[in-house]
Scaffold this motif. Structure first.
Motif, PDB file in Angstrom:
ATOM      1  N   ASP A 127      95.885  42.638 108.397  1.00 51.71           N
ATOM      2  CA  ASP A 127      95.738  43.541 107.191  1.00 51.71           C
ATOM      3  C   ASP A 127      93.963  43.687 107.157  1.00 51.71           C
ATOM      4  OD1 ASP A 127      95.192  44.988 104.840  1.00 51.71           O
ATOM      5  OD2 ASP A 127      96.385  43.945 103.757  1.00 51.71           O
ATOM      6  N   PRO A 128      93.197  44.921 107.173  1.00 55.92           N
ATOM      7  CA  PRO A 128      92.008  44.677 107.271  1.00 55.92           C
ATOM      8  C   PRO A 128      91.390  44.448 105.854  1.00 55.92           C
ATOM      9  CG  PRO A 128      92.765  46.984 107.169  1.00 55.92           C
ATOM     10  CD  PRO A 128      94.093  46.146 107.752  1.00 55.92           C
ATOM     11  N   ASP A 129      92.240  44.240 104.725  1.00 55.74           N
ATOM     12  CA  ASP A 129      91.998  43.887 103.640  1.00 55.74           C
ATOM     13  C   ASP A 129      91.993  42.464 103.249  1.00 55.74           C
ATOM     14  OD1 ASP A 129      90.591  46.496 102.607  1.00 55.74           O
ATOM     15  OD2 ASP A 129      92.427  47.228 102.549  1.00 55.74           O
ATOM     16  N   ALA A 130      92.561  41.935 104.175  1.00 58.78           N
ATOM     17  CA  ALA A 130      93.244  40.596 103.921  1.00 58.78           C
ATOM     18  C   ALA A 130      92.048  39.472 104.137  1.00 58.78           C
ATOM     19  CB  ALA A 130      94.338  40.034 104.888  1.00 58.78           C
ATOM     20  N   PRO A 131      91.909  38.618 103.004  1.00 61.67           N
ATOM     21  CA  PRO A 131      90.773  37.601 103.060  1.00 61.67           C
ATOM     22  C   PRO A 131      90.882  36.534 104.007  1.00 61.67           C
ATOM     23  CG  PRO A 131      92.180  37.273 101.199  1.00 61.67           C
ATOM     24  CD  PRO A 131      92.667  38.576 101.920  1.00 61.67           C
ATOM     25  N   THR A 148      86.638  40.106 104.712  1.00 57.65           N
ATOM     26  CA  THR A 148      87.608  40.825 105.070  1.00 57.65           C
ATOM     27  C   THR A 148      87.201  41.727 106.332  1.00 57.65           C
ATOM     28  OG1 THR A 148      87.323  43.139 103.846  1.00 57.65           O
ATOM     29  CG2 THR A 148      88.839  41.198 102.954  1.00 57.65           C
ATOM     30  N   ARG A 149      88.029  42.050 107.271  1.00 61.20           N
ATOM     31  CA  ARG A 149      87.672  42.832 108.365  1.00 61.20           C
ATOM     32  C   ARG A 149      87.101  44.216 108.106  1.00 61.20           C
ATOM     33  NH1 ARG A 149      91.412  44.802 111.465  1.00 61.20           N
ATOM     34  NH2 ARG A 149      89.934  45.231 113.162  1.00 61.20           N
ATOM     35  N   ALA A 150      87.668  44.662 106.765  1.00 62.58           N
ATOM     36  CA  ALA A 150      87.202  46.054 106.099  1.00 62.58           C
ATOM     37  C   ALA A 150      85.828  45.944 105.339  1.00 62.58           C
ATOM     38  CB  ALA A 150      88.357  46.548 105.368  1.00 62.58           C
ATOM     39  N   GLY A 151      85.651  44.907 104.724  1.00 62.37           N
ATOM     40  CA  GLY A 151      84.419  44.975 103.847  1.00 62.37           C
ATOM     41  C   GLY A 151      83.370  44.060 104.413  1.00 62.37           C
ATOM     42  N   SER A 154      82.208  38.286 102.035  1.00 67.63           N
ATOM     43  CA  SER A 154      82.005  38.389 100.497  1.00 67.63           C
ATOM     44  C   SER A 154      81.466  37.012  99.810  1.00 67.63           C
ATOM     45  CB  SER A 154      83.344  38.797  99.856  1.00 67.63           C
ATOM     46  OG  SER A 154      84.307  38.103 100.349  1.00 67.63           O
TER      47      SER A 154
END
Length: 294
Positions: A127-131, A148-151, A154
């Protein structure tokens, strides 16, 4: 698109030339020289001219190799060893002259970002939003990274825990003594004390210690596997381990220290899987993306 990275680390100086197109990433050349820069890079001191000259020869040769292999973009970076010396900028300038491109002295934050990018690029099924967590054990420092892959990244921490530094300080016998291993465990525990890592769905390990260790025990690094690996290295001389597992003997001598850092990180993040990429792959992916946008 063929891009290249020269990674000037505390233990090794590495070259990666890779072909990148759309979702494909194919290494073309992967070279490594055990330059052990960390041995002469102590906090606040200066790197001697003869060491700079020898390292410049290595970097220059790798840059020529990259261009001869058809790399259209080359980025050279340096990390913890040159961050902590008094003449790091001057050393980078000399190495850049040999390479024909500037050598960038990465901050700990930029090193973490690039390692995270390279380590998680192959996690397309996630999931691109999975940490996700990344542990990057180097020769002079180690990075704990969450993102995350999307963000992207962090949270990150750079620790003064490196396999080269720990080995130079504690590992003076071959095979290593139980007393030396206990001293490294204590130093790792002290450095990690009080760190609260954000929760992750899974974690991966990158760096020379992790990739070398996978030849001994496979890609999954959990508490039992890491303990068994250290115990095994405490029973055989480095040259024997190197022959059996097709590793450089220099790497085997550093491996107990690197494993104990990985074990400390796994206690915080959970079991680790050895990733296929890391800092160099992150650099190459960035070069390819920049070239496409130009």
């Amino acid at each position: 698109m063929r891009c290249a990275c020269i990674d000037i680390g505390s233990n090794t100086t590495r070259l990666l030339v890779a072909e990148h197109a759309a979702s494909a990433f194919e290494p073309v050349i992967q070279e490594r020289a055990f330059t052990r820069l960390g041995r002469v890079c102590r906090s606040g001191e200066t790197v001697p001219p003869e060491i700079v000259a020898g390292l410049a020869d290595v970097v220059g040769a790798q840059a020529r190799q990259a261009r001869e292999a058809g790399a259209t973009a080359l980025r050279a970076v340096a990390t913890a060893a040159l961050r902590r010396v008094a003449n790091g900028a001057e050393v980078c300038a000399a190495l850049g002259a040999a390479a024909g491109v500037p050598v960038e002295l990465l901050s700990a934050e930029e090193e973490a970002r690039l390692a995270f990018t390279g380590a998680t690029w192959g996690c397309a099924s996630e999931d691109p939003d999975a940490p996700l967590g990344v542990v990057d054990v180097g020769g002079g420092s180690s990075e704990l990274i969450v993102g995350t892959r999307a963000g992207g990244v962090s949270w990150s921490r750079s620790l003064a825990l490196g396999s080269g530094d720990l080995a130079d300080t504690h590992l003076h016998s071959d095979p290593p003594s139980h007393e030396a291993l206990a001293a490294i465990r204590a130093e790792v525990a002290a450095a990690l004390a009080g760190i609260e890592v954000p929760p992750v769905v899974r974690a991966v390990a990158v760096g020379g210690s992790a990739t070398s260790l996978s030849r001994l025990v496979g890609p999954l690094l959990d508490a039992d596997t890491l303990t068994a690996a250290v115990d095994g290295l405490a029973t055989l001389p480095a040259e024997r381990v190197a022959i059996v597992h097709d590793l450089a003997v220099e790497r085997v001598r550093l491996l107990p220290a690197g494993i104990l850092v990985l074990a400390g990180a796994a206690a915080l993040l959970g079991p680790l899987t050895v990733a296929e990429g890391g800092l160099r792959e992150g650099v190459v992916l960035g070069l390819a993306a920049q070239s496409r946008s130009d």
